[in-house]
Design a protein around this motif. Structure first.
Motif, PDB file in Angstrom:
ATOM      1  N   MET A 275       0.847  -1.172   0.000  1.00 15.65           N
ATOM      2  CA  MET A 275       0.000   0.000   0.000  1.00 15.65           C
ATOM      3  C   MET A 275       0.896   1.240   0.000  1.00 15.65           C
ATOM      4  N   PHE A 276       0.563   2.198  -0.856  1.00 17.92           N
ATOM      5  CA  PHE A 276       1.329   3.432  -0.955  1.00 17.92           C
ATOM      6  C   PHE A 276       0.774   4.478   0.005  1.00 17.92           C
ATOM      7  N   ARG A 277       1.682   5.148   0.697  1.00 17.73           N
ATOM      8  CA  ARG A 277       1.316   6.247   1.590  1.00 17.73           C
ATOM      9  C   ARG A 277       1.289   7.530   0.759  1.00 17.73           C
ATOM     10  N   VAL A 278       0.154   8.247   0.804  1.00 22.37           N
ATOM     11  CA  VAL A 278      -0.086   9.363  -0.114  1.00 22.37           C
ATOM     12  C   VAL A 278      -0.342  10.670   0.640  1.00 22.37           C
ATOM     13  N   ILE A 279       0.227  11.756   0.091  1.00 20.34           N
ATOM     14  CA  ILE A 279      -0.106  13.114   0.519  1.00 20.34           C
ATOM     15  C   ILE A 279      -0.704  13.825  -0.690  1.00 20.34           C
ATOM     16  N   ILE A 280      -1.749  14.618  -0.439  1.00 23.87           N
ATOM     17  CA  ILE A 280      -2.385  15.413  -1.482  1.00 23.87           C
ATOM     18  C   ILE A 280      -2.224  16.884  -1.114  1.00 23.87           C
ATOM     19  N   VAL A 281      -1.780  17.686  -2.086  1.00 29.13           N
ATOM     20  CA  VAL A 281      -1.648  19.128  -1.884  1.00 29.13           C
ATOM     21  C   VAL A 281      -2.425  19.835  -2.990  1.00 29.13           C
ATOM     22  N   GLU A 282      -3.443  20.587  -2.606  1.00 29.15           N
ATOM     23  CA  GLU A 282      -4.288  21.321  -3.562  1.00 29.15           C
ATOM     24  C   GLU A 282      -4.828  22.551  -2.845  1.00 29.15           C
ATOM     25  N   ASP A 283      -4.646  23.724  -3.435  1.00 28.23           N
ATOM     26  CA  ASP A 283      -5.026  24.959  -2.750  1.00 28.23           C
ATOM     27  C   ASP A 283      -6.529  25.244  -2.768  1.00 28.23           C
ATOM     28  N   GLU A 284      -7.277  24.590  -3.627  1.00 31.88           N
ATOM     29  CA  GLU A 284      -8.722  24.788  -3.664  1.00 31.88           C
ATOM     30  C   GLU A 284      -9.415  23.651  -2.910  1.00 31.88           C
ATOM     31  N   LYS A 285     -10.077  24.003  -1.826  1.00 26.80           N
ATOM     32  CA  LYS A 285     -10.677  23.019  -0.922  1.00 26.80           C
ATOM     33  C   LYS A 285     -11.647  22.053  -1.620  1.00 26.80           C
ATOM     34  N   PRO A 286     -12.553  22.516  -2.503  1.00 22.75           N
ATOM     35  CA  PRO A 286     -13.456  21.558  -3.165  1.00 22.75           C
ATOM     36  C   PRO A 286     -12.709  20.526  -4.020  1.00 22.75           C
ATOM     37  N   ILE A 287     -11.664  20.975  -4.694  1.00 24.43           N
ATOM     38  CA  ILE A 287     -10.874  20.058  -5.517  1.00 24.43           C
ATOM     39  C   ILE A 287     -10.111  19.083  -4.623  1.00 24.43           C
ATOM     40  N   LEU A 288      -9.606  19.570  -3.499  1.00 28.43           N
ATOM     41  CA  LEU A 288      -8.910  18.707  -2.542  1.00 28.43           C
ATOM     42  C   LEU A 288      -9.844  17.599  -2.052  1.00 28.43           C
ATOM     43  N   GLU A 289     -11.065  17.971  -1.710  1.00 29.48           N
ATOM     44  CA  GLU A 289     -12.035  16.979  -1.239  1.00 29.48           C
ATOM     45  C   GLU A 289     -12.356  15.963  -2.336  1.00 29.48           C
ATOM     46  N   LEU A 290     -12.475  16.428  -3.568  1.00 33.33           N
ATOM     47  CA  LEU A 290     -12.728  15.525  -4.695  1.00 33.33           C
ATOM     48  C   LEU A 290     -11.567  14.564  -4.899  1.00 33.33           C
ATOM     49  N   MET A 291     -10.350  15.085  -4.815  1.00 39.96           N
ATOM     50  CA  MET A 291      -9.166  14.231  -4.954  1.00 39.96           C
ATOM     51  C   MET A 291      -9.097  13.207  -3.827  1.00 39.96           C
ATOM     52  N   LYS A 292      -9.409  13.624  -2.618  1.00 42.86           N
ATOM     53  CA  LYS A 292      -9.415  12.686  -1.490  1.00 42.86           C
ATOM     54  C   LYS A 292     -10.401  11.555  -1.742  1.00 42.86           C
ATOM     55  N   TYR A 293     -11.556  11.897  -2.287  1.00 41.05           N
ATOM     56  CA  TYR A 293     -12.557  10.875  -2.563  1.00 41.05           C
ATOM     57  C   TYR A 293     -12.055   9.884  -3.613  1.00 41.05           C
ATOM     58  N   PHE A 294     -11.602  10.397  -4.757  1.00 41.96           N
ATOM     59  CA  PHE A 294     -11.206   9.518  -5.848  1.00 41.96           C
ATOM     60  C   PHE A 294      -9.949   8.712  -5.517  1.00 41.96           C
ATOM     61  N   ILE A 295      -8.976   9.329  -4.923  1.00 44.02           N
ATOM     62  CA  ILE A 295      -7.755   8.607  -4.557  1.00 44.02           C
ATOM     63  C   ILE A 295      -8.059   7.595  -3.456  1.00 44.02           C
TER      64      ILE A 295
END
Length: 54
Positions: free
Chosen positions: A1-21
């Motif tokens: 399992m890969f340990r992942v960090i997500i960095v995105e300055d727009e909160k809605p896009i960050l939440e979308l990325m968290k969901y899909f990833i």
């Protein structure tokens, strides 16, 4: 399992990325940040395998 960090300055896009990833069973999201400097500050402590930096 890969340990992942997500960095995105727009909160809605960050939440979308968290969901899909998060749907991928090979990824474990260990951090999500809207501030890139904050992400860099935690980088050494979290030791991710993958960083999604948008």
């Amino acid at each position: 399992m890969f340990r992942v960090i997500i960095v995105e300055d727009e909160k809605p896009i960050l939440e979308l990325m968290k969901y899909f990833i998060g749907q991928n069973t090979h990824y474990n999201i260990i951090g999500a940040f809207t501030n890139p400097l904050e992400a860099l500050a935690y980088l050494a402590d979290l030791t991710p395998d993958v960083i999604f930096w948008m």
